[in-house]
Motif scaffolding. Structure first.
Motif, PDB file in Angstrom:
ATOM      1  N   ALA A 464     -15.996 -54.559 -43.692  1.00  9.48           N
ATOM      2  CA  ALA A 464     -16.573 -53.486 -44.510  1.00  9.48           C
ATOM      3  C   ALA A 464     -16.293 -53.692 -45.996  1.00  9.48           C
ATOM      4  CB  ALA A 464     -16.029 -52.135 -44.044  1.00  9.48           C
ATOM      5  N   ASP A 465     -15.122 -54.226 -46.328  1.00 12.74           N
ATOM      6  CA  ASP A 465     -14.739 -54.389 -47.742  1.00 12.74           C
ATOM      7  C   ASP A 465     -14.769 -55.857 -48.147  1.00 12.74           C
ATOM      8  OD1 ASP A 465     -14.209 -51.626 -48.068  1.00 12.74           O
ATOM      9  OD2 ASP A 465     -12.228 -51.892 -47.134  1.00 12.74           O
ATOM     10  N   GLN A 466     -15.218 -56.100 -49.361  1.00 14.83           N
ATOM     11  CA  GLN A 466     -15.182 -57.454 -49.912  1.00 14.83           C
ATOM     12  C   GLN A 466     -13.828 -57.659 -50.597  1.00 14.83           C
ATOM     13  OE1 GLN A 466     -19.610 -56.888 -51.435  1.00 14.83           O
ATOM     14  NE2 GLN A 466     -18.843 -58.902 -52.043  1.00 14.83           N
ATOM     15  N   VAL A 467     -13.365 -58.897 -50.549  1.00 13.82           N
ATOM     16  CA  VAL A 467     -12.084 -59.219 -51.176  1.00 13.82           C
ATOM     17  C   VAL A 467     -12.289 -59.357 -52.680  1.00 13.82           C
ATOM     18  CG1 VAL A 467     -10.187 -60.861 -51.312  1.00 13.82           C
ATOM     19  CG2 VAL A 467     -11.292 -60.394 -49.108  1.00 13.82           C
ATOM     20  N   GLU A 468     -11.497 -58.605 -53.477  1.00  8.62           N
ATOM     21  CA  GLU A 468     -11.548 -58.703 -54.932  1.00  8.62           C
ATOM     22  C   GLU A 468     -10.136 -58.912 -55.460  1.00  8.62           C
ATOM     23  OE1 GLU A 468     -14.029 -56.408 -58.259  1.00  8.62           O
ATOM     24  OE2 GLU A 468     -12.246 -55.259 -57.649  1.00  8.62           O
ATOM     25  N   VAL A 469      -9.982 -59.879 -56.386  1.00  5.84           N
ATOM     26  CA  VAL A 469      -8.667 -60.167 -56.962  1.00  5.84           C
ATOM     27  C   VAL A 469      -8.775 -60.180 -58.484  1.00  5.84           C
ATOM     28  CG1 VAL A 469      -7.903 -61.506 -54.965  1.00  5.84           C
ATOM     29  CG2 VAL A 469      -9.061 -62.667 -56.871  1.00  5.84           C
ATOM     30  N   LYS A 470      -7.612 -60.006 -59.138  1.00  6.08           N
ATOM     31  CA  LYS A 470      -7.545 -60.078 -60.598  1.00  6.08           C
ATOM     32  C   LYS A 470      -6.582 -61.185 -60.985  1.00  6.08           C
ATOM     33  CE  LYS A 470      -6.894 -57.495 -64.866  1.00  6.08           C
ATOM     34  NZ  LYS A 470      -6.705 -56.163 -65.494  1.00  6.08           N
ATOM     35  N   ALA A 471      -7.021 -62.042 -61.942  1.00  9.86           N
ATOM     36  CA  ALA A 471      -6.207 -63.166 -62.406  1.00  9.86           C
ATOM     37  C   ALA A 471      -5.641 -62.860 -63.787  1.00  9.86           C
ATOM     38  CB  ALA A 471      -7.044 -64.440 -62.454  1.00  9.86           C
ATOM     39  N   THR A 472      -4.402 -63.215 -63.985  1.00  9.61           N
ATOM     40  CA  THR A 472      -3.759 -63.060 -65.292  1.00  9.61           C
ATOM     41  C   THR A 472      -2.994 -64.331 -65.632  1.00  9.61           C
ATOM     42  OG1 THR A 472      -1.817 -62.029 -64.277  1.00  9.61           O
ATOM     43  CG2 THR A 472      -3.520 -60.549 -65.125  1.00  9.61           C
ATOM     44  N   TYR A 473      -2.733 -64.487 -66.938  1.00 12.59           N
ATOM     45  CA  TYR A 473      -1.929 -65.616 -67.413  1.00 12.59           C
ATOM     46  C   TYR A 473      -0.948 -65.084 -68.444  1.00 12.59           C
ATOM     47  CZ  TYR A 473      -0.610 -70.201 -69.219  1.00 12.59           C
ATOM     48  OH  TYR A 473       0.102 -71.310 -69.592  1.00 12.59           O
ATOM     49  N   LYS A 474       0.318 -65.187 -68.123  1.00 15.50           N
ATOM     50  CA  LYS A 474       1.382 -64.645 -68.966  1.00 15.50           C
ATOM     51  C   LYS A 474       1.122 -63.177 -69.288  1.00 15.50           C
ATOM     52  CE  LYS A 474       2.637 -69.091 -71.013  1.00 15.50           C
ATOM     53  NZ  LYS A 474       2.829 -69.886 -72.270  1.00 15.50           N
ATOM     54  N   GLY A 475       0.622 -62.461 -68.287  1.00 14.77           N
ATOM     55  CA  GLY A 475       0.388 -61.037 -68.418  1.00 14.77           C
ATOM     56  C   GLY A 475      -0.942 -60.656 -69.018  1.00 14.77           C
ATOM     57  N   ALA A 476      -1.683 -61.625 -69.570  1.00 13.05           N
ATOM     58  CA  ALA A 476      -2.984 -61.339 -70.184  1.00 13.05           C
ATOM     59  C   ALA A 476      -4.104 -61.702 -69.225  1.00 13.05           C
ATOM     60  CB  ALA A 476      -3.143 -62.118 -71.479  1.00 13.05           C
ATOM     61  N   VAL A 477      -5.255 -61.081 -69.417  1.00 10.58           N
ATOM     62  CA  VAL A 477      -6.420 -61.358 -68.580  1.00 10.58           C
ATOM     63  C   VAL A 477      -6.754 -62.845 -68.619  1.00 10.58           C
ATOM     64  CG1 VAL A 477      -8.911 -61.020 -68.417  1.00 10.58           C
ATOM     65  CG2 VAL A 477      -7.407 -59.052 -68.728  1.00 10.58           C
ATOM     66  N   ALA A 478      -6.971 -63.435 -67.454  1.00  7.59           N
ATOM     67  CA  ALA A 478      -7.343 -64.846 -67.355  1.00  7.59           C
ATOM     68  C   ALA A 478      -8.819 -64.925 -66.999  1.00  7.59           C
ATOM     69  CB  ALA A 478      -6.488 -65.551 -66.311  1.00  7.59           C
ATOM     70  N   ASP A 479      -9.668 -65.023 -68.008  1.00  6.39           N
ATOM     71  CA  ASP A 479     -11.107 -65.050 -67.774  1.00  6.39           C
ATOM     72  C   ASP A 479     -11.616 -66.475 -67.637  1.00  6.39           C
ATOM     73  OD1 ASP A 479     -10.482 -65.489 -70.487  1.00  6.39           O
ATOM     74  OD2 ASP A 479     -12.549 -65.070 -71.059  1.00  6.39           O
ATOM     75  N   LYS A 480     -12.746 -66.606 -66.971  1.00  8.28           N
ATOM     76  CA  LYS A 480     -13.428 -67.889 -66.787  1.00  8.28           C
ATOM     77  C   LYS A 480     -12.539 -68.953 -66.151  1.00  8.28           C
ATOM     78  CE  LYS A 480     -16.477 -67.107 -70.753  1.00  8.28           C
ATOM     79  NZ  LYS A 480     -16.960 -67.649 -72.037  1.00  8.28           N
ATOM     80  N   VAL A 481     -11.666 -68.518 -65.259  1.00  2.82           N
ATOM     81  CA  VAL A 481     -10.758 -69.447 -64.580  1.00  2.82           C
ATOM     82  C   VAL A 481     -11.399 -69.909 -63.278  1.00  2.82           C
ATOM     83  CG1 VAL A 481      -8.489 -69.731 -63.512  1.00  2.82           C
ATOM     84  CG2 VAL A 481      -8.734 -68.393 -65.615  1.00  2.82           C
ATOM     85  N   ALA A 482     -11.380 -71.205 -63.029  1.00  2.33           N
ATOM     86  CA  ALA A 482     -11.942 -71.768 -61.802  1.00  2.33           C
ATOM     87  C   ALA A 482     -11.060 -71.411 -60.611  1.00  2.33           C
ATOM     88  CB  ALA A 482     -12.064 -73.279 -61.938  1.00  2.33           C
ATOM     89  N   ALA A 483     -11.698 -71.122 -59.464  1.00  5.48           N
ATOM     90  CA  ALA A 483     -10.956 -70.736 -58.253  1.00  5.48           C
ATOM     91  C   ALA A 483     -11.635 -71.298 -57.018  1.00  5.48           C
ATOM     92  CB  ALA A 483     -10.865 -69.220 -58.167  1.00  5.48           C
ATOM     93  N   THR A 484     -10.847 -71.388 -55.949  1.00  2.98           N
ATOM     94  CA  THR A 484     -11.340 -71.836 -54.647  1.00  2.98           C
ATOM     95  C   THR A 484     -10.821 -70.879 -53.585  1.00  2.98           C
ATOM     96  OG1 THR A 484     -11.311 -74.151 -55.337  1.00  2.98           O
ATOM     97  CG2 THR A 484     -11.352 -73.725 -52.978  1.00  2.98           C
ATOM     98  N   ALA A 485     -11.650 -70.507 -52.612  1.00  2.99           N
ATOM     99  CA  ALA A 485     -11.252 -69.635 -51.502  1.00  2.99           C
ATOM    100  C   ALA A 485     -11.469 -70.378 -50.199  1.00  2.99           C
ATOM    101  CB  ALA A 485     -12.056 -68.348 -51.524  1.00  2.99           C
ATOM    102  N   THR A 486     -10.407 -70.419 -49.357  1.00  8.67           N
ATOM    103  CA  THR A 486     -10.486 -71.150 -48.092  1.00  8.67           C
ATOM    104  C   THR A 486      -9.862 -70.317 -46.963  1.00  8.67           C
ATOM    105  OG1 THR A 486     -10.245 -73.246 -49.279  1.00  8.67           O
ATOM    106  CG2 THR A 486      -9.901 -73.296 -46.902  1.00  8.67           C
ATOM    107  N   LEU A 487     -10.538 -70.245 -45.848  1.00  5.87           N
ATOM    108  CA  LEU A 487      -9.981 -69.637 -44.651  1.00  5.87           C
ATOM    109  C   LEU A 487      -9.160 -70.719 -43.951  1.00  5.87           C
ATOM    110  CD1 LEU A 487     -13.250 -67.826 -43.967  1.00  5.87           C
ATOM    111  CD2 LEU A 487     -11.066 -66.618 -43.934  1.00  5.87           C
ATOM    112  N   ILE A 488      -7.847 -70.558 -43.967  1.00  4.65           N
ATOM    113  CA  ILE A 488      -6.943 -71.615 -43.514  1.00  4.65           C
ATOM    114  C   ILE A 488      -6.429 -71.339 -42.106  1.00  4.65           C
ATOM    115  CG2 ILE A 488      -6.278 -72.161 -45.872  1.00  4.65           C
ATOM    116  CD1 ILE A 488      -3.724 -70.555 -45.461  1.00  4.65           C
ATOM    117  N   LYS A 489      -5.825 -72.387 -41.500  1.00  5.78           N
ATOM    118  CA  LYS A 489      -5.365 -72.263 -40.107  1.00  5.78           C
ATOM    119  C   LYS A 489      -4.098 -71.433 -39.990  1.00  5.78           C
ATOM    120  CE  LYS A 489      -7.550 -76.444 -38.291  1.00  5.78           C
ATOM    121  NZ  LYS A 489      -7.342 -77.748 -37.623  1.00  5.78           N
TER     122      LYS A 489
END
Length: 584
Positions: A464-489
């Motif tokens: 029902a819900d989509q996964v949403e996360v927030k990225a930060t760097y040294k406490g500041a917003v980390a925008d335009k950061v590359a990410a990968t999502a994997t369903l692992i074993k």
């Protein structure tokens, strides 16, 4: 009219007429320009220091035309096709030149809208510098029909600026000359030059290129030309003269009141220049060759005779003594022997961020003594989209009292890797310094879910819900950061799972690894919907970002509970009732 006022300024009038002229000129002053008690034009506002070296300006403080605008603009302005007369020519701007000014202003409105550059300012400077390219003597592409060169800046009545371009722009390999309709000195054109007509060249003798370069020059340092202080500063940076500032403001106000287009080549040629006493010519000039010295003829031998009855041979008149020219005093630039780094730390920044360190170079003599008031040029070299905080790839800074020049802050672009900032001395051939700067990819050091609800699903269904996360760097917003999502074993096995929850690709097929994900401007990343196959159990979704941030999210797939809800139990048959029997 302009020529007449120029002659009046030279003093060929009596006191009464001069007073009338001063009063008339004061009445037509541009905003912010006033006269003092002696009738001199003065202004207020932020200005470059009076001791700013001549080479630290667009023109090298070269001479300029001093003709004043007419007291009134044509009202109404002549329409296209009106025969050109003295009045309309004086007030008009040649068609190609006018087009160049307007295109340059429009381009700056897009690239630097905060500058608020009016095309009339370019017209005012173009009038004062070259009389609108010699009255519009240009071809259809904007090239001047002949080169427009200022006098040799050899220190003889002008600034002394040794050659910086090997004569490439001005044809002079000894000293610099101002070049083109906007009169740039070669060292300034080298970094300020622009291609205004899209022909792939940056030519100071092309009015489109020169007008666009002048616009960028006036708009550097974040100046807002709609404010009096910044407008004055920009004009004075072009030519550091109070009289120049006043004159440009007069023409600016004149053109703002109304002007019109006239055919190319029909503009009025200016007649008065700030260097009239120096013998400068208002016609196009080219570097001349020194005159061949004349060999004096031998004195003739006189015939015999004379009052004493004998023959006398008069002594030849000795040639007039000549004083050898004085050795010019070395400029600060002439004394520079080398550049030294002044404690610049490692230059590294994340893509899109400003570098925290600035480049500082020090000019020194051979003996290691600091040299103040020297122009240091910083140039970004290499295939990079990094720039200085001014938005430019080049910056020129004057050394301070301890010989140091600090470059504007560097701002990283999106291209990662290394590039070089080259530091050289303007007007002096000495070894420069190369600083290596590194741009790293955008990174995050922390990831966190934005919600706390458990993520559950039934077999064959969708979460029902989509996964949403927030990225930060040294406490500041980390925008335009590359990410990968994997369903692992499992927590200990990060390989892709072959069963359980999955995403869908564009064709609706199951995928369990998503690449090319990027956080938005707020550092948020919302993953696509998740689906479940028929396998039940607890599964793990792992999200990784550049910079090492990792988050593992738990997903549960369980069959729906279909057992009936328990009902209240009935008393067993034959059991005594708790209620007393009737009649007891």
């Amino acid at each position: 009219m302009a020529a007449q006022f120029g002659r009046l300024r030279k003093g060929a009038v009596n006191t009464t007429v001069a007073a009338v002229v001063v009063a008339a000129l004061a009445a037509s002053q541009a905003p912010g320009v006033t006269t003092d008690d002696a009738g001199r034009k003065v202004t207020t506002g932020t200005q470059p220091s009076p001791d700013t070296p001549a080479e630290n300006s667009a023109t090298g403080n070269s001479p300029y035309y001093t003709d004043l605008p007419p007291l009134k603009s044509p009202n109404p302005s002549p329409t296209t096709g009106t025969p050109v007369t003295q009045g309309t020519s004086e007030a008009g701007i040649p068609a190609t030149v006018l087009d160049a000014y307007k295109k340059a202003a429009n381009a700056l409105q897009e690239s630097k809208p905060g500058c608020n550059l009016p095309w009339e300012l370019l017209a005012a400077i173009g009038k004062v510098e070259s009389g609108q390219a010699r009255g519009g003597r240009v071809d259809a592409n904007g090239n001047t029909l002949s080169k427009i060169l200022g006098p040799q800046l050899n220190g003889n009545g002008f600034a002394s600026i040794s050659d910086t371009d090997g004569g490439a722009y001005d044809g002079d390999s000894s000293y610099d000359r101002a070049v083109g309709p906007m009169q740039f000195i070669p060292s300034t054109w080298e970094w300020a030059g622009r291609d205004g007509n899209g022909d792939g060249k940056k030519d100071p003798n092309n009015v489109y290129d020169a007008a666009l370069a002048a616009g960028h020059y006036l708009c550097r340092f974040g100046w807002d030309l709609s404010t009096k202080g910044d407008l004055d500063s920009a004009i004075l940076s072009y030519n550091n003269s109070q009289d120049y500032l006043n004159l440009v403001l007069r023409w600016l106000e004149y053109y703002r009141k109304g002007t019109h287009e006239i055919p190319d080549g029909t503009g009025t040629l200016p007649s008065d220049r700030s260097d009239d006493t120096a013998g400068a010519s208002p016609t196009p000039t080219t570097p001349g060759s020194p005159a061949t010295p004349t060999t004096p003829s031998s004195p003739s031998t006189p015939k015999p005779g004379g009052g004493d009855g004998g023959s006398t041979s008069p002594k030849p008149t000795p040639p007039p003594s000549t004083t050898p020219p004085a050795t010019p005093t070395p400029t600060p630039t002439d004394t520079v022997h080398h550049l030294e780094d002044a404690g610049t730390a490692k230059l590294s920044a994340m893509a899109g961020d400003a570098f925290t360190e600035k480049i500082t170079a020090r000019a020194e003599t051979k003996a290691g003594k600091a040299v103040p008031k020297v122009r240091i040029r910083f140039a970004i070299i290499g295939a990079t989209d990094a720039a200085f905080s001014t938005g430019e790839k080049y910056a020129t800074v004057l050394t301070n009292s301890i010989g140091e020049a600090v470059a504007p802050a560097l701002k990283a672009g999106e291209n990662t890797g290394e590039f070089v900032v080259r530091t050289t001395v303007v007007g002096r051939t000495v070894s420069g310094l190369d600083y290596t700067a590194t741009v790293t990819e955008r990174a995050a050091d922390t990831l966190a879910r934005t919600g706390e609800d458990a993520l559950t699903c039934t077999p064959g269904g969708e979460f029902a819900d989509q996964v949403e996360v927030k990225a930060t760097y040294k406490g500041a917003v980390a925008d335009k950061v590359a990410a990968t999502a994997t369903l692992i074993k499992s927590a200990d096995d990060a390989t892709e799972n072959d069963k359980g929850p999955y995403f869908k690709d564009a064709d609706g097929k199951p995928v369990r690894t998503l690449t090319g994900l990027t956080t938005d401007a707020k550092g948020l990343l919302k993953l696509p919907k998740l689906y479940a196959d028929d396998t039940t159990g607890t599964f793990l979704l792992r999200i990784n970002t550049a910079g090492g941030a990792t988050l593992t999210v738990e997903l549960k797939v369980a069959a729906a509970d279909t057992s009936p809800s328990p009902t209240p139990s009935e008393p067993a048959s034959g059991t005594d009732s708790a209620s007393p029997s009737p009649g007891a």
